[in-house]
Design a protein around this motif. Structure first.
Motif, PDB file in Angstrom:
ATOM      1  N   PRO A   1       0.833  -1.207   0.000  1.00 61.11           N
ATOM      2  CA  PRO A   1       0.000   0.000   0.000  1.00 61.11           C
ATOM      3  C   PRO A   1       0.868   1.258   0.000  1.00 61.11           C
ATOM      4  N   ILE A   2       0.388   2.301  -0.640  1.00 59.63           N
ATOM      5  CA  ILE A   2       1.102   3.576  -0.638  1.00 59.63           C
ATOM      6  C   ILE A   2       0.724   4.306   0.636  1.00 59.63           C
ATOM      7  N   THR A   3       1.682   4.501   1.511  1.00 62.19           N
ATOM      8  CA  THR A   3       1.410   5.167   2.778  1.00 62.19           C
ATOM      9  C   THR A   3       2.156   6.493   2.850  1.00 62.19           C
ATOM     10  N   GLY A   4       1.565   7.431   3.555  1.00 63.12           N
ATOM     11  CA  GLY A   4       2.181   8.737   3.703  1.00 63.12           C
ATOM     12  C   GLY A   4       1.906   9.330   5.065  1.00 63.12           C
ATOM     13  N   LEU A   5       2.806  10.153   5.507  1.00 62.81           N
ATOM     14  CA  LEU A   5       2.687  10.860   6.781  1.00 62.81           C
ATOM     15  C   LEU A   5       2.571  12.349   6.475  1.00 62.81           C
ATOM     16  N   ALA A   6       1.580  13.003   7.061  1.00 63.89           N
ATOM     17  CA  ALA A   6       1.378  14.434   6.820  1.00 63.89           C
ATOM     18  C   ALA A   6       1.438  15.195   8.136  1.00 63.89           C
ATOM     19  N   LEU A   7       2.080  16.370   8.108  1.00 62.49           N
ATOM     20  CA  LEU A   7       2.156  17.196   9.297  1.00 62.49           C
ATOM     21  C   LEU A   7       2.116  18.653   8.894  1.00 62.49           C
ATOM     22  N   GLU A   8       1.466  19.450   9.725  1.00 58.85           N
ATOM     23  CA  GLU A   8       1.390  20.890   9.464  1.00 58.85           C
ATOM     24  C   GLU A   8       1.323  21.652  10.778  1.00 58.85           C
ATOM     25  N   VAL A   9       1.973  22.806  10.783  1.00 57.50           N
ATOM     26  CA  VAL A   9       1.828  23.759  11.884  1.00 57.50           C
ATOM     27  C   VAL A   9       1.684  25.123  11.215  1.00 57.50           C
ATOM     28  N   ILE A  10       0.541  25.304  10.568  1.00 54.95           N
ATOM     29  CA  ILE A  10       0.293  26.530   9.825  1.00 54.95           C
ATOM     30  C   ILE A  10       0.038  27.694  10.773  1.00 54.95           C
ATOM     31  N   GLY A  11      -0.725  27.428  11.825  1.00 58.03           N
ATOM     32  CA  GLY A  11      -1.079  28.472  12.774  1.00 58.03           C
ATOM     33  C   GLY A  11      -0.478  28.222  14.142  1.00 58.03           C
TER      34      GLY A  11
ATOM     35  N   GLY B   1       2.337  31.131   6.979  1.00 57.83           N
ATOM     36  CA  GLY B   1       1.818  30.760   8.280  1.00 57.83           C
ATOM     37  C   GLY B   1       2.729  31.252   9.393  1.00 57.83           C
ATOM     38  N   SER B   2       2.606  30.596  10.535  1.00 59.98           N
ATOM     39  CA  SER B   2       3.412  30.936  11.694  1.00 59.98           C
ATOM     40  C   SER B   2       4.888  30.713  11.409  1.00 59.98           C
ATOM     41  N   PHE B   3       5.730  31.715  11.687  1.00 54.85           N
ATOM     42  CA  PHE B   3       7.166  31.573  11.451  1.00 54.85           C
ATOM     43  C   PHE B   3       7.716  30.371  12.203  1.00 54.85           C
ATOM     44  N   THR B   4       7.400  30.287  13.493  1.00 53.12           N
ATOM     45  CA  THR B   4       7.915  29.182  14.304  1.00 53.12           C
ATOM     46  C   THR B   4       7.323  27.858  13.856  1.00 53.12           C
ATOM     47  N   GLY B   5       6.011  27.836  13.627  1.00 51.81           N
ATOM     48  CA  GLY B   5       5.342  26.598  13.238  1.00 51.81           C
ATOM     49  C   GLY B   5       5.857  26.043  11.928  1.00 51.81           C
ATOM     50  N   LEU B   6       6.000  26.899  10.920  1.00 52.20           N
ATOM     51  CA  LEU B   6       6.497  26.444   9.626  1.00 52.20           C
ATOM     52  C   LEU B   6       7.909  25.895   9.739  1.00 52.20           C
ATOM     53  N   ARG B   7       8.730  26.557  10.540  1.00 56.45           N
ATOM     54  CA  ARG B   7      10.114  26.126  10.716  1.00 56.45           C
ATOM     55  C   ARG B   7      10.168  24.747  11.386  1.00 56.45           C
ATOM     56  N   ILE B   8       9.353  24.557  12.411  1.00 57.30           N
ATOM     57  CA  ILE B   8       9.334  23.277  13.119  1.00 57.30           C
ATOM     58  C   ILE B   8       8.849  22.161  12.201  1.00 57.30           C
ATOM     59  N   ALA B   9       7.763  22.428  11.466  1.00 58.86           N
ATOM     60  CA  ALA B   9       7.196  21.408  10.591  1.00 58.86           C
ATOM     61  C   ALA B   9       8.169  21.031   9.481  1.00 58.86           C
ATOM     62  N   ALA B  10       8.808  22.032   8.857  1.00 64.00           N
ATOM     63  CA  ALA B  10       9.748  21.754   7.779  1.00 64.00           C
ATOM     64  C   ALA B  10      10.957  20.970   8.282  1.00 64.00           C
TER      65      ALA B  10
END
Length: 267
Positions: free
Chosen positions: A12-22, A95-104
């Motif tokens: 199966p094709i599996t993927g993990l998604a994460l976001e900290v936009i706000g 989005g959030s400067f800190t959130g985007l940095r952490i997520a990336a």
């Protein structure tokens, strides 16, 4: 570029998604285009402290479900080289400067460790997709839940300091498609944009505040976690090879930070 078509592997094709936009964020796990588990990060804990535990909990749950075993305290929270997902998806801005940095940084680290690609998507496309019911393309959703082809959507993301990130989209059979570059608007321009929008235009995002001129617009909230919407969009991108090397993943802030603006104004 990497795609499932490049391999004869029938797993199966599996993927993990994460976001900290706000100020908060979310995580999701997708298998063959279906989101099988998703969770919002706790609102009372900063994403810097809550993102990794949330990912560990999600991955433990998915690995346990896949093997049919119960999770013990000694079990590793991360997949092995043979059980990792095929891709990681991350919302890379605005989005959030800190959130985007952490997520990336998190997506980059995991993808590099597992030797898998990253799928990046802009935050406003994720916000637009989140207003659709989960599985809208595969289920008999009501007309009230789904946009008609050709209908328009505006997404407003609060950028703070009296500004908003704004994106515009048009509905297609495949979902919302962006039809304009993301804009950074001051409040007056944002008000003018709302007032001039065609009646019935869909509208979503945290820049939608009480008292704004939205009576003629269709204000809608999200119907799934942002990570779920991100996962479904990313799955389609992965299938056609629209991926990024982990080392090239960087957050897109779309404007200088407050400190950078202050330093520039003092010169």
């Amino acid at each position: 570029m990497h795609s499932k078509a490049e391999s004869d592997d029938q797993r199966p094709i599996t993927g993990l998604a994460l976001e900290v936009i706000g100020r908060e964020g979310s995580v999701a796990f997708i298998r063959d285009g279906e989101v099988v588990q998703s969770a919002d990060l706790p609102s009372d804990v900063r994403a810097t402290a809550s993102l990794t535990p949330a990912l560990e909990s999600l991955l433990i749950s998915m690995n346990s479900a896949a093997t049919g075993s119960s999770t013990g305290q000694a079990e590793s929270p991360l997949p092995t080289q043979t059980s990792h997902p095929e891709f990681i998806a991350v919302a890379d801005g605005p989005g959030s400067f800190t959130g985007l940095r952490i997520a990336a940084a998190t997506a980059k680290t995991l993808a590099y460790a597992w030797g898998i690609p990253v799928v990046t998507l802009d935050s406003l496309s994720v916000l637009a997709a989140a207003v659709l019911p989960t599985g809208a393309a595969e289920t008999e959703a009501s007309g009230d839940d789904l946009p008609g082809v050709g209908q328009r959507m505006m997404v407003g993301l609060d950028a703070y300091r009296g500004q908003m990130f704004v994106g515009t989209f048009v509905a297609t059979e495949a979902g919302w498609q962006s039809d304009k570059e993301i804009e950074l608007l001051d409040r007056d321009d944002w008000l003018e944009t709302l007032e001039s929008a065609s009646p019935g235009t869909w509208l979503t995002g945290d820049a939608i505040k009480p008292g704004l001129p939205t009576a003629q617009l269709r204000v809608v909230g999200r119907k799934q976690t942002l990570a779920s919407a991100l996962a479904k969009l990313a799955h389609q991108e992965y299938l056609v090879g629209q991926t990024t090397d982990p080392m090239e993943v960087l957050p897109k802030y779309f404007r200088p930070s407050a400190a950078e603006e202050k330093a520039a104004s003092s010169k």
